[in-house]
Motif scaffolding. Structure first.
Motif: not given
Ligand SMILES: Cc1ncc(COP(=O)(O)O)c(C=O)c1O
Length: 403
Positions: A275-285
């Motif tokens: 259940e990934l959160g940070k890895y999927i969207v962290g660097s996109a913001g």
């Protein structure tokens, strides 16, 4: 900073009316989200399912984009509020939902039992009994659950810990067999496996693998009592780098190591959920805010921006800075001696009337003037939604989607 994003932010702050009148925004780069998901797709094992932990970023366009990738099996929610957002974002079936969280209310439980989500991650005996009672009242035969266990293992090297120490999450491993005896007698509960999320923000894949080894050992032991389970939900935890060094989580090596562990324990036929959160969207913001003032006070300069911890609380709350970039805007000075920053160490602070309103601190800045834009990168996860948005009733930051 990514050139495409820098150009976009500069354009928005120069010519977009909404941004010019409310000069703070988050920018989400959808291409970067795709890159992260593609990276998982490239290396993941066949028995690994990827879910998006939407608590990291519940923006509807972001969720819609994440769900547009076949690699993503569904969404992990932490409340019925999140479920409703996910549905409005185009989630096609509640069967693609996992529900985790240590304080689910009976009303929330009834809602997800009625709508038949995939798994409720049960965090206590009380919760299991409530689910069983609701199922009985609703005439529902069986509710599929995973049991969340706080494993006796401290996974050193994370930015935040949910387990491996005394926390409110899950069932303590030392109580597990005693609690399971009660749960196993509940006739509407079907235990399909375990949920073992322990820590967030781990950059070193080996740290996660060592913990996985320990978890697999626990599952082997537990199966002697519980019987064979089909699912191990690992939760999230893949980290991103909050320094300018740009290190990345080694996805390839992680899945190679996971493969070895699956073979070691003969778990290849079990579903392993991430259940990934940070890895999927962290660097996109990106968080971008205009400099409204620069002051010098008792020997130190302060950059004051339009947005502060009301929009970006996490750096100061977790004592972890984000990489800072300044976009020069060439705004004329208001008077000749107007203070500027030139190769100096400063704090960057918001408009709130409290001194801890800092979005960065002790930051070496080459050049900054009033009217320039401060950009904090790595701001796609746990930033907007984890901020004190209503404090002092400033405008909310805009959320812009870069396609
Ligand atoms: C139950 C659960 N799953 C997944 C996540 C996502 O973690 P991460 O953003 O580290 O991938 C969290 C984060 O707190 C969580 O609580």
């Amino acid at each position: 900073m990514n050139e495409k994003v820098e150009k976009y932010i500069k354009e928005m702050f120069s010519s977009n009316r909404e941004v010019m009148s409310n000069p703070t925004c988050y920018v989400y780069d959808l291409e970067e989200i795709t890159r992260r998901i593609e990276e998982i797709k490239r290396f993941k094992l066949n028995n690994v399912s990827l879910y998006y932990a939407m608590k990291a970023n519940p923006n509807m366009d972001v969720i819609r984009h994440v769900l547009s990738h076949d690699t993503v099996s569904g969404i992990e929610i932490a409340s019925v509020g999140e479920l409703n957002i996910a549905r409005r974002s185009g989630l096609d079936s509640d069967l693609r939902v996992l529900f985790t969280g240590p304080g689910k209310t009976p009303i929330e439980l009834r809602e997800v039992i009625r709508s038949k989500i995939r798994f409720i991650n049960v965090e206590s005996v009380v919760e299991a009994i409530r689910i069983n009672n609701i199922a009985e009242n609703e005439g529902i035969d069986v509710v599929d659950v995973l049991l969340r266990v706080n494993i006796d293992y401290f996974l050193d090297g994370a930015s935040e810990y949910m387990a491996g120490m005394s926390t409110k999450m899950g069932i303590d491993q030392s109580r597990f067999f005693e609690d399971y005896e009660i749960i196993s007698k509940l006739k509407h509960i079907k235990v399909c496996g375990f949920h073992v999320f322990a820590a967030d923000g781990v950059l070193d894949y080996e740290v996660l693998l060592k913990y996985t080894d320990f978890v697999f050992k626990f599952v082997k032991e537990a199966e002697l009592i519980v019987g064979k389970v089909n699912v191990i939900d690992f939760g999230g935890g893949f980290g991103i780098d909050y320094t300018k060094a740009g290190r990345t989580f080694d996805t390839k090596a992680y899945f190679e190591g996971l493969d070895t562990l699956m073979r070691k324990y003969s778990f290849e036929d079990k579903e392993f959920i991430l259940e990934l959160g940070k890895y999927i969207v962290g660097s996109a913001g990106y968080y971008a805010t205009r400099i409204v003032d620069i002051k010098e006070c008792k020997g130190m300069k302060h950059i004051v921006t339009a947005g502060g911890v009301n929009h970006m609380r996490l750096p100061i709350a977790t004592d972890r800075k984000h990489p800072v970039y300044i976009i020069k805007m060439g705004i004329p000075k208001l008077y000749e001696k107007q203070i500027e920053v030139s190769n100096e160490t400063v704090d960057i602070e918001g408009p709130l009337c409290m001194t801890e309103d800092k979005i960065s601190w002790d930051e070496k800045i080459q050049s900054a003037s009033i009217g320039d834009i401060v950009v904090l990168t790595q701001s796609g996860a746990y930033c907007y939604s984890a901020s004190t948005l209503w404090f002092l009733s400033h405008q909310l930051p805009l959320e812009l989607i870069l396609i």
